[in-house]
Design a protein around this motif. Sequence first.
Motif, short mmCIF file in Angstrom:
data_model
loop_
_atom_site.label_atom_id
_atom_site.label_comp_id
_atom_site.label_asym_id
_atom_site.label_seq_id
_atom_site.Cartn_x
_atom_site.Cartn_y
_atom_site.Cartn_z
N VAL A 216 0.83 -1.20 0.00
CA VAL A 216 0.00 0.00 0.00
C VAL A 216 0.86 1.25 0.00
O VAL A 216 0.61 2.21 -0.73
N GLY A 217 1.89 1.26 0.84
CA GLY A 217 2.76 2.42 0.91
C GLY A 217 2.09 3.58 1.63
O GLY A 217 1.24 3.38 2.51
N GLY A 218 2.44 4.80 1.24
CA GLY A 218 1.90 5.97 1.91
C GLY A 218 2.19 5.91 3.40
O GLY A 218 3.27 5.54 3.84
N ALA A 219 1.17 6.26 4.19
CA ALA A 219 1.33 6.26 5.64
C ALA A 219 1.13 4.88 6.25
O ALA A 219 1.32 4.71 7.46
N THR A 220 0.76 3.91 5.44
CA THR A 220 0.45 2.58 5.96
C THR A 220 1.67 1.86 6.51
O THR A 220 1.59 1.13 7.49
N LEU A 221 2.84 2.06 5.87
CA LEU A 221 4.02 1.30 6.27
C LEU A 221 4.38 1.54 7.73
O LEU A 221 4.70 0.59 8.47
N ALA A 222 4.32 2.78 8.19
CA ALA A 222 4.67 3.07 9.58
C ALA A 222 3.76 2.32 10.55
O ALA A 222 4.20 1.84 11.59
N LYS A 223 2.49 2.20 10.18
CA LYS A 223 1.54 1.46 11.02
C LYS A 223 1.80 -0.04 10.95
O LYS A 223 1.59 -0.77 11.93
N THR A 224 2.27 -0.51 9.80
CA THR A 224 2.53 -1.93 9.63
C THR A 224 3.66 -2.40 10.54
O THR A 224 3.67 -3.53 11.02
N LEU A 225 4.64 -1.51 10.79
CA LEU A 225 5.76 -1.88 11.67
C LEU A 225 5.28 -2.32 13.04
O LEU A 225 5.89 -3.18 13.68
N ALA A 226 4.17 -1.74 13.48
CA ALA A 226 3.65 -2.05 14.81
C ALA A 226 2.93 -3.40 14.85
O ALA A 226 2.53 -3.84 15.93
N CYS A 227 2.80 -4.07 13.72
CA CYS A 227 2.06 -5.33 13.65
C CYS A 227 2.96 -6.56 13.77
O CYS A 227 2.45 -7.68 13.84
N VAL A 228 4.27 -6.37 13.77
CA VAL A 228 5.20 -7.48 13.62
C VAL A 228 5.93 -7.75 14.94
O VAL A 228 6.34 -6.83 15.64
N ARG A 229 6.11 -9.00 15.25
CA ARG A 229 6.80 -9.41 16.48
C ARG A 229 8.28 -9.02 16.44
O ARG A 229 8.84 -8.78 15.36
N PRO A 230 8.93 -8.98 17.60
CA PRO A 230 10.37 -8.73 17.60
C PRO A 230 11.11 -9.77 16.74
O PRO A 230 10.80 -10.95 16.78
#
Length: 323
Positions: A216-230
Amino acid sequence: MTRVVRVKTPGGVEQFEIAEIELPPPAADEVRIRQTAIGVNFVDIYQRSGLYPMPPANIPGVEGVGVIAAIGANVTSVRPGDRVAYAGAPVGAYAAERNLPAWRVVRLPDALSDEAVASSFVKGITAHMLLDRVYPVVSGTTLLVHSAAGGIGQLLTRWATHRGATVIGTVSSEARAAIARQAGAAHIIVGRDADFAQAVADLTGKRGVDVAYDGVGGATLAKTLACVRPFGVVASTGQAAGPIPPVDVSDLGPRRSLSLARPSVMAYMNETDAYRAATEAVLEGIESGILGVAGRSYPLSEAARAHADLEGGTTSGALYLRP
């Protein structure tokens, strides 16, 4: 002479024009293909807009299906009359006929239709790259797929589910949720403005997914970072919603300890061994029904409409052109 669709100058769909060009005989180690179906991908939009450079002919497109019309000297892998598909460089697929290196073409099984291959070939190779190279997805993997009802989204979901993985998909509407669910998504997050990071946290017991795919790109990527485990992986695969703001390295770690990948399917397809393995796996997946995705056809002369529909998000599945 052969009919082509080319770009007058980088920009919107109004920059497309239909032209007739002289096509020379295939050079040594080249073949000429009379095309029957041409896949339409977001990379074509990036080429048309000028985000990705094109060769001087300004003809976009990276995949097609057709019949070998002629072969150059030294070519022994195919013969005139063979049905083939290809993907990757050199760019220039929006044409009724074209020449390209013989090593690019892959013979097609009789059981596969032109439409099925044109709808899934590059998208399937992209899924292969993401599920095998970027992060090996196996039974027990949990992944987030944005735009899970789109062409690549459906293939990622189908293939990952077939491997025993759990797919969390995001979609923009209930109608698209049904498509993603049919592709195998275990959980669907609906709505363009949905708090998908919170939804993923709820679905995974705050652990996060192992890998997330964000085209998707745009502002979505920053939010996607919060979805992934360490120590998980975020794969940024496109920017359908617009340019991606700069990512601060502190957003990746050390607290989150994330890996951020920006893989290129064009680079992947330039690796001969990877290309051969991916095309073989994709054709097997299409033939077995794992990678089937619905395709929508447009005449080659209506490439502008196909691009407008893809950019506008008015389609699901895959698009292809008919010369």
